[in-house]
Write a protein that holds these residues in place. Structure first.
Motif, mmCIF file in Angstrom:
data_model
loop_
_atom_site.group_PDB
_atom_site.id
_atom_site.type_symbol
_atom_site.label_atom_id
_atom_site.label_comp_id
_atom_site.label_asym_id
_atom_site.label_seq_id
_atom_site.Cartn_x
_atom_site.Cartn_y
_atom_site.Cartn_z
ATOM 1 N N ALA A 352 0.807 -1.221 0.000
ATOM 2 C CA ALA A 352 0.000 0.000 0.000
ATOM 3 C C ALA A 352 0.836 1.264 0.000
ATOM 4 O O ALA A 352 0.300 2.359 -0.212
ATOM 5 C CB ALA A 352 -0.947 -0.003 1.200
ATOM 6 N N LEU A 353 2.141 1.134 0.227
ATOM 7 C CA LEU A 353 3.015 2.301 0.250
ATOM 8 C C LEU A 353 3.896 2.388 -0.993
ATOM 9 O O LEU A 353 4.733 3.283 -1.092
ATOM 10 C CB LEU A 353 3.887 2.272 1.514
ATOM 11 C CG LEU A 353 3.121 2.264 2.846
ATOM 12 C CD1 LEU A 353 4.103 2.222 4.014
ATOM 13 C CD2 LEU A 353 2.205 3.476 2.963
ATOM 14 N N TRP A 357 -2.902 6.069 -4.082
ATOM 15 C CA TRP A 357 -4.291 5.633 -4.219
ATOM 16 C C TRP A 357 -5.180 6.437 -3.273
ATOM 17 O O TRP A 357 -4.718 6.969 -2.271
ATOM 18 C CB TRP A 357 -4.416 4.134 -3.892
ATOM 19 C CG TRP A 357 -3.760 3.756 -2.592
ATOM 20 C CD1 TRP A 357 -2.483 3.325 -2.416
ATOM 21 C CD2 TRP A 357 -4.351 3.820 -1.289
ATOM 22 N NE1 TRP A 357 -2.212 3.114 -1.084
ATOM 23 C CE2 TRP A 357 -3.354 3.397 -0.359
ATOM 24 C CE3 TRP A 357 -5.607 4.176 -0.800
ATOM 25 C CZ2 TRP A 357 -3.577 3.351 1.000
ATOM 26 C CZ3 TRP A 357 -5.843 4.119 0.573
ATOM 27 C CH2 TRP A 357 -4.833 3.703 1.449
ATOM 28 N N ASP A 358 -6.435 6.543 -3.607
ATOM 29 C CA ASP A 358 -7.417 7.117 -2.697
ATOM 30 C C ASP A 358 -8.619 6.192 -2.532
ATOM 31 O O ASP A 358 -9.628 6.567 -1.943
ATOM 32 C CB ASP A 358 -7.871 8.511 -3.146
ATOM 33 C CG ASP A 358 -8.434 8.530 -4.555
ATOM 34 O OD1 ASP A 358 -8.741 7.440 -5.100
ATOM 35 O OD2 ASP A 358 -8.577 9.625 -5.121
ATOM 36 N N ASP A 359 -8.501 4.988 -3.098
ATOM 37 C CA ASP A 359 -9.522 3.951 -2.955
ATOM 38 C C ASP A 359 -8.782 2.622 -2.826
ATOM 39 O O ASP A 359 -7.979 2.275 -3.701
ATOM 40 C CB ASP A 359 -10.428 3.952 -4.196
ATOM 41 C CG ASP A 359 -11.588 2.972 -4.071
ATOM 42 O OD1 ASP A 359 -11.488 2.016 -3.275
ATOM 43 O OD2 ASP A 359 -12.599 3.154 -4.778
ATOM 44 N N PRO A 360 -9.034 1.871 -1.761
ATOM 45 C CA PRO A 360 -8.308 0.600 -1.592
ATOM 46 C C PRO A 360 -8.523 -0.369 -2.745
ATOM 47 O O PRO A 360 -7.668 -1.249 -2.987
ATOM 48 C CB PRO A 360 -8.869 0.047 -0.276
ATOM 49 C CG PRO A 360 -10.152 0.774 -0.048
ATOM 50 C CD PRO A 360 -9.964 2.126 -0.653
ATOM 51 N N ASN A 488 -3.184 7.468 0.059
ATOM 52 C CA ASN A 488 -1.728 7.594 0.008
ATOM 53 C C ASN A 488 -1.387 8.404 -1.250
ATOM 54 O O ASN A 488 -1.615 7.933 -2.371
ATOM 55 C CB ASN A 488 -1.064 6.218 -0.049
ATOM 56 C CG ASN A 488 0.444 6.308 0.085
ATOM 57 O OD1 ASN A 488 0.943 6.950 0.990
ATOM 58 N ND2 ASN A 488 1.167 5.641 -0.805
ATOM 59 N N GLU A 489 -0.893 9.629 -1.043
ATOM 60 C CA GLU A 489 -0.728 10.555 -2.153
ATOM 61 C C GLU A 489 0.705 11.082 -2.242
ATOM 62 O O GLU A 489 1.458 11.003 -1.272
ATOM 63 C CB GLU A 489 -1.687 11.747 -1.988
ATOM 64 C CG GLU A 489 -3.148 11.352 -1.882
ATOM 65 C CD GLU A 489 -4.031 12.521 -1.503
ATOM 66 O OE1 GLU A 489 -4.901 12.874 -2.305
ATOM 67 O OE2 GLU A 489 -3.839 13.092 -0.404
ATOM 68 N N ALA A 490 1.036 11.622 -3.400
ATOM 69 C CA ALA A 490 2.349 12.240 -3.582
ATOM 70 C C ALA A 490 2.433 13.510 -2.730
ATOM 71 O O ALA A 490 1.445 14.226 -2.568
ATOM 72 C CB ALA A 490 2.571 12.579 -5.050
#
Length: 492
Positions: A352-353, A357-360, A488-490
């Motif tokens: 996940a890292l 993503w903003d949707d699993p 998890n975003e830039a």
């Protein structure tokens, strides 16, 4: 440490009858000690230059050139009161704690004290000429004593009660480290030059092993599960010798635990006339007597600003690097960084890292399940389920960490062909691949129930962050102490 014993014993015998200067002012002629040489007298005033009064930890500066960074050694009684028989060197984080508690704008001139002072923290500089002590004065509260061994002058100040509590908090781990290191033969004066700064990071099993005992007799870096526990001083000395064209040795002991398995990688770097060679040894035990393989020439070696010993040579076509300086020596908030990483990043590492993503549902949830399972159980789901993983268990575990996890999300088109409706399982045989992937938490902030955690991707061989590889992980904190990952975003 004869100078230390002389000064401490003299101060105790004299009942700590000291002379003083007011905070921020010059010492008046009447404040000189009766037996001191006027020509040697120097005034002492305090200033908050460097931000210490605001708690920034950048240093307390004194007008006679003294500052908190001068005090690098803490001493504790062994054979007699104040003999500095046990010693510990302050880390950079502890130096910042010292600067923070010594906020000079809150000091006040104190009256001479004959009796009743109890030392809480005693420090000296590298040359054993300047001394600083924090005392518990009973009804008098917190007192701070300074002494210049060369001139024989002393000063005493009263300070807020919180200074006493902060000094006790700083002294406790220093005393434990000082006494623990001497008991284990790891004081800075040991023959091998190895100083264990963070024994609390070691397991009792490591401390009891023959290989650990061997490491203490040599100039060694000791690493336990990727965390170095020794001082950087032994590395600095070795590299200085290489630069000067001298001879020397440096050993890297990396103790590794993986479930019930125990192993150790041992590296010996040898300098002869400034030319370095590398030898390797490894074993699936922590017994001493490891045998080195052939030696390899090292063509370039350096210690990076992030505490990684990096070198190139004929043993590998790629640079080799190991973290040899603990983050606690480099970052004042290293312990908090580690806690944030372990609590919020490790559960979903690496899947996940490794992308944004903003949707699993945008991730490979089977891999995320595998990561979470390993984090919670310390083993692989293959050990429990074989190659057929129950959909019900996958949904239940993922739902504890993400919103919107349903059977339909898990049984996407991608997983449809691997689903067995009779057993309600997904057939999966593994095979993820991929190389080393190193991340570190850098900062965080909380607003209401939202936690934003900033982290960076760095080169595993050098510790240096990659350009434009910073990310932010957004987490919702729950009232029951649990949490949910939101995105998890830039963070560029």
């Amino acid at each position: 440490m004869n100078q230390i014993k002389k000064w401490m014993a003299g101060a105790l015998a004299a009942g700590l009858l000291l002379t003083f200067a007011a905070c921020g002012g010059e010492k008046s002629p009447s404040a000189s000690q009766p037996n001191s040489d006027p020509s040697a007298s120097q005034s002492l005033s305090l200033s908050g230059d460097g931000g210490a009064s605001s708690g920034s930890g950048e240093g307390v500066h004194l007008s006679n050139s003294w500052q908190t960074e001068d005090f690098v050694i803490a001493g504790f009684s062994k054979d007699g009161p104040g003999d500095f028989g046990y010693q510990a060197r302050l880390t950079s984080e502890e130096q910042k704690q010292l600067s923070s508690l010594l906020q000079t704008d809150s000091w006040q001139e104190a009256e001479p004290v004959e009796h009743g002072l109890s030392s809480v923290l005693d420090l000296c500089d590298e040359e054993e000429k300047r001394f600083l002590s924090v005392y518990d004065g009973g009804d008098l509260g917190a007192l701070i004593g300074l002494r210049d061994e060369e001139s024989g002058e002393s000063w005493l100040f009263s300070a807020p009660g919180q200074v006493l509590e902060d000094a006790k908090a700083l002294a406790q781990p220093l005393e434990e480290r000082a006494k623990g290191e001497q008991t284990e033969g790891t004081s800075s004066g040991s023959a091998g030059g190895t100083e264990v700064l963070f024994p609390q990071l070691l397991s009792d099993e490591v401390k009891a092993s023959p290989l650990y005992a061997e490491a203490l007799t040599r100039p060694s870096v000791i690493i336990f599960d990727d965390q170095p526990v020794t001082s950087r001083a032994v590395v600095d000395r070795f590299l200085q010798g290489v630069e000067e064209g001298g001879d020397g040795e440096l050993y890297l002991y990396s103790f590794i635990t993986l479930g019930e398995e125990r192993s150790c990688l041992l590296i010996r770097l040898t300098s002869k006339d400034g030319k370095v060679t590398e030898s390797l040894a490894s074993d699936r035990s922590w017994d001493k007597g490891l045998t080195f393989d052939n030696s390899y020439t090292v063509t370039k070696i350096q210690l990076t600003e992030y505490g990684y010993l990096t070198y190139e040579g004929e043993s590998s076509s790629e640079p080799t690097g190991y973290q040899v300086v603990n983050d606690r020596e480099l970052f004042s908030d290293a312990s908090q960084r580690q806690e944030m990483k372990e609590k919020y990043m490790d559960p979903i590492f690496p899947t996940a890292l490794s992308g944004h993503w903003d949707d699993p549902a945008d991730m490979s949830l089977l891999w995320v399940f595998e990561d979470l399972y390993y984090y919670e159980n310390g083993g692989s789901p293959f050990d429990e389920y074989g190659t057929d993983w129950p959909v019900e268990e996958i949904v239940a575990l993922l739902s504890r960490y993400f919103d919107g996890i349903t059977r339909e999300v898990i049984l996407s088109e991608e997983m449809a062909s691997a689903y067995d409706s009779q057993t309600d399982t997904i057939h999966y045989e593994g095979g993820r691949g991929g190389g080393p992937f190193c991340l570190r938490a850098t900062s965080w902030e909380t607003e209401g129930y939202l936690l934003t955690l900033h982290y960076e991707h760095y080169d595993c061989a050098t510790g240096i962050p990659y350009e434009n590889e910073q990310s932010l992980l957004t987490i919702r904190l729950m009232e029951d102490g649990s949490f949910r990952y939101l995105s998890n975003e830039a963070d560029n």
